[in-house]
Design an enzyme around this catalytic site. Structure first.
Site, mmCIF file in Angstrom:
data_model
loop_
_atom_site.group_PDB
_atom_site.id
_atom_site.type_symbol
_atom_site.label_atom_id
_atom_site.label_comp_id
_atom_site.label_asym_id
_atom_site.label_seq_id
_atom_site.Cartn_x
_atom_site.Cartn_y
_atom_site.Cartn_z
ATOM 1 N N GLY A 171 0.816 -1.208 0.000
ATOM 2 C CA GLY A 171 0.000 0.000 0.000
ATOM 3 C C GLY A 171 0.850 1.258 0.000
ATOM 4 O O GLY A 171 0.590 2.201 -0.754
ATOM 5 N N ASP A 172 1.870 1.285 0.849
ATOM 6 C CA ASP A 172 2.779 2.435 0.889
ATOM 7 C C ASP A 172 3.517 2.590 -0.437
ATOM 8 O O ASP A 172 3.681 3.703 -0.945
ATOM 9 C CB ASP A 172 3.796 2.253 2.014
ATOM 10 C CG ASP A 172 3.170 2.374 3.384
ATOM 11 O OD1 ASP A 172 2.810 3.495 3.768
ATOM 12 O OD2 ASP A 172 3.046 1.350 4.070
ATOM 13 N N SER A 173 3.981 1.479 -0.983
ATOM 14 C CA SER A 173 4.782 1.542 -2.202
ATOM 15 C C SER A 173 3.951 1.992 -3.401
ATOM 16 O O SER A 173 4.419 2.771 -4.237
ATOM 17 C CB SER A 173 5.416 0.177 -2.479
ATOM 18 O OG SER A 173 6.280 -0.190 -1.417
#
Length: 404
Positions: A171-173
């Site tokens: 999700g962050d990436s």
């Protein structure tokens, strides 16, 4: 090695105000293609990711990748002197990347509208859990929450078990990649409207859950038009047949994607199912979907008789997409990874060698480059402050006052 001048973002200045994954990964990619990235860290320990996962001499091995090509500047953002230095850097930067909760930069006098009033060319990439607006904007939002709210977790795993996570911080990436795309589009707009001096900047508002949601294919129209809720299906790809994970005789997992019409026929011939290869009901995907279990059963029955290397040889000869599921151990010795030079050799300050993943994507004329691995905390304090006109005496005073 490619010279810095040949890199596509040479001359672009980036200020990174953030920690952990989404914002720093966004800045990392810009730095890999030549941007000067100044990362602001707290003097008390720096970015928490410095101590995440596997450590060497107290510092995360992840740090060597996530912060390569960045300059580390320590600033106490609780002090007005620290915030003033950050504001100076922000007004000089082409791109500001931040992933604080909405409102934090405004309290520091560094919000987008505040900086834009001084420098209309300001480009600010803001990464947060839920975006800069809406009823959830002030809530803490990590990648795991974005993956859950954005739909990814719901469809991941097996139908008879709770949802699972992907084994990395996807999700962050994904949010970081949206930040990079937004930054490049904003930079292009600024350049065509007058450039660094007279161009129009803008804010790039990236929400983690929306970045994940953007990957969810046909989820919305399928529900809106047909009332279909996509569910967890294990290793299979629902509605696209056959595309699944199977187990070979030696206990290895193999992914076989025979979902193209011509590919399906070749696959069936390769596994000895001439009857299914010639079945008119199976010529197209919509017909195959109705007989998914039968088709998967036929493929699994064949895999039960084959060891993975033999299975891959047969499928390769039939031009059927198939592959083993790789661990990092497999990657490090794989001929394709090696031929594409997907690993770089570097060394730590003490001379210990370390391999890092190579930079993607691969540009033919202006490829990215690792100029140095993640820096020591505050390694570039003097260099950055001197570039702002601070004297050695002033820098020493800032250290004495706990600003650095």
């Amino acid at each position: 090695m490619t010279s810095k001048q040949a890199m596509p973002l040479a001359g672009i200045k980036v200020l990174e105000l953030g920690t952990l994954i989404a914002g720093p990964f966004c800045a990392r990619m810009l730095g890999e293609f030549g941007a000067e990235v100044i990362k602001v860290e707290s003097p008390q320990g720096g970015d928490p990711i410095r101590t995440w996962r596997v450590l060497k001499d107290g510092t995360s091995l992840w740090w060597s990748v996530q912060s390569r090509n960045k300059k580390s500047l320590t600033l106490n953002m609780k002090s007005e002197k620290g915030r003033e230095i950050a504001r100076q850097l922000a007004l000089e930067a082409d791109i500001i990347i931040e992933n604080y909760r909405p409102g934090v930069l405004e309290k520091w006098g560094m919000g987008y509208e505040q900086l834009k009033a001084i420098n209309p060319a300001t480009i600010m990439v803001r990464l947060s859990g839920f975006g800069q607006t809406g009823p959830m904007k002030d809530l803490p939002g990590f990648g795991a929450i974005g993956e859950s709210m954005g739909g990814l977790r719901y469809v991941s795993g097996h139908a008879d078990r709770p949802p699972v996570r992907v084994g990395v911080s996807i999700g962050d990436s994904v949010a970081a990649l949206h930040g990079v795309i937004g930054a490049m589009m904003a930079l292009r707009h600024r350049d065509v409207t007058g450039g660094r001096l007279n161009g129009e900047g803008q804010m790039v508002d990236v929400a983690l859950y929306e970045s994940v949601f953007n990957l969810m294919e046909s989820l919305v129209p399928e529900y809106d038009h047909a009332g279909v809720v996509r569910e967890r299906t294990g290793g299979a790809l629902p509605g696209i047949v056959p595309s699944n994970t199977y187990t070979t005789r030696d206990g290895e997992n193999i992914v076989i994607a025979g979902n193209g019409d011509a590919i399906f026929k070749r696959l069936m011939l390769a596994i000895g199912r001439i009857d299914m290869a010639g079945d008119p009901e199976l010529e197209r995907n919509d017909g195959r979907v109705k007989r998914t279990e039968e088709i998967d059963g036929a493929i699994q029955a064949w895999c039960d008789t084959m060891e993975i290397d033999s299975a891959l040889t047969v499928l390769k000869a039939a031009d059927v997409p198939a592959g083993k599921i790789y661990s990092v151990r497999d990657m490090m010795t794989d001929p394709q990874f090696l031929a594409r030079e997907m690993f770089e050799q570097h060394q730590f300050a003490d001379g210990t060698p370390v391999k890092l993943p190579a930079i993607s994507p691969k540009l033919s004329a202006t490829p990215g480059q690792t100029r140095w691995i993640g820096p020591a905390l505050g390694q570039h304090n003097e260099e950055v402050l001197q570039s702002l006109g601070y004297s050695a005496e002033q820098i020493a005073a800032l250290k004495q006052d706990g600003v650095l």
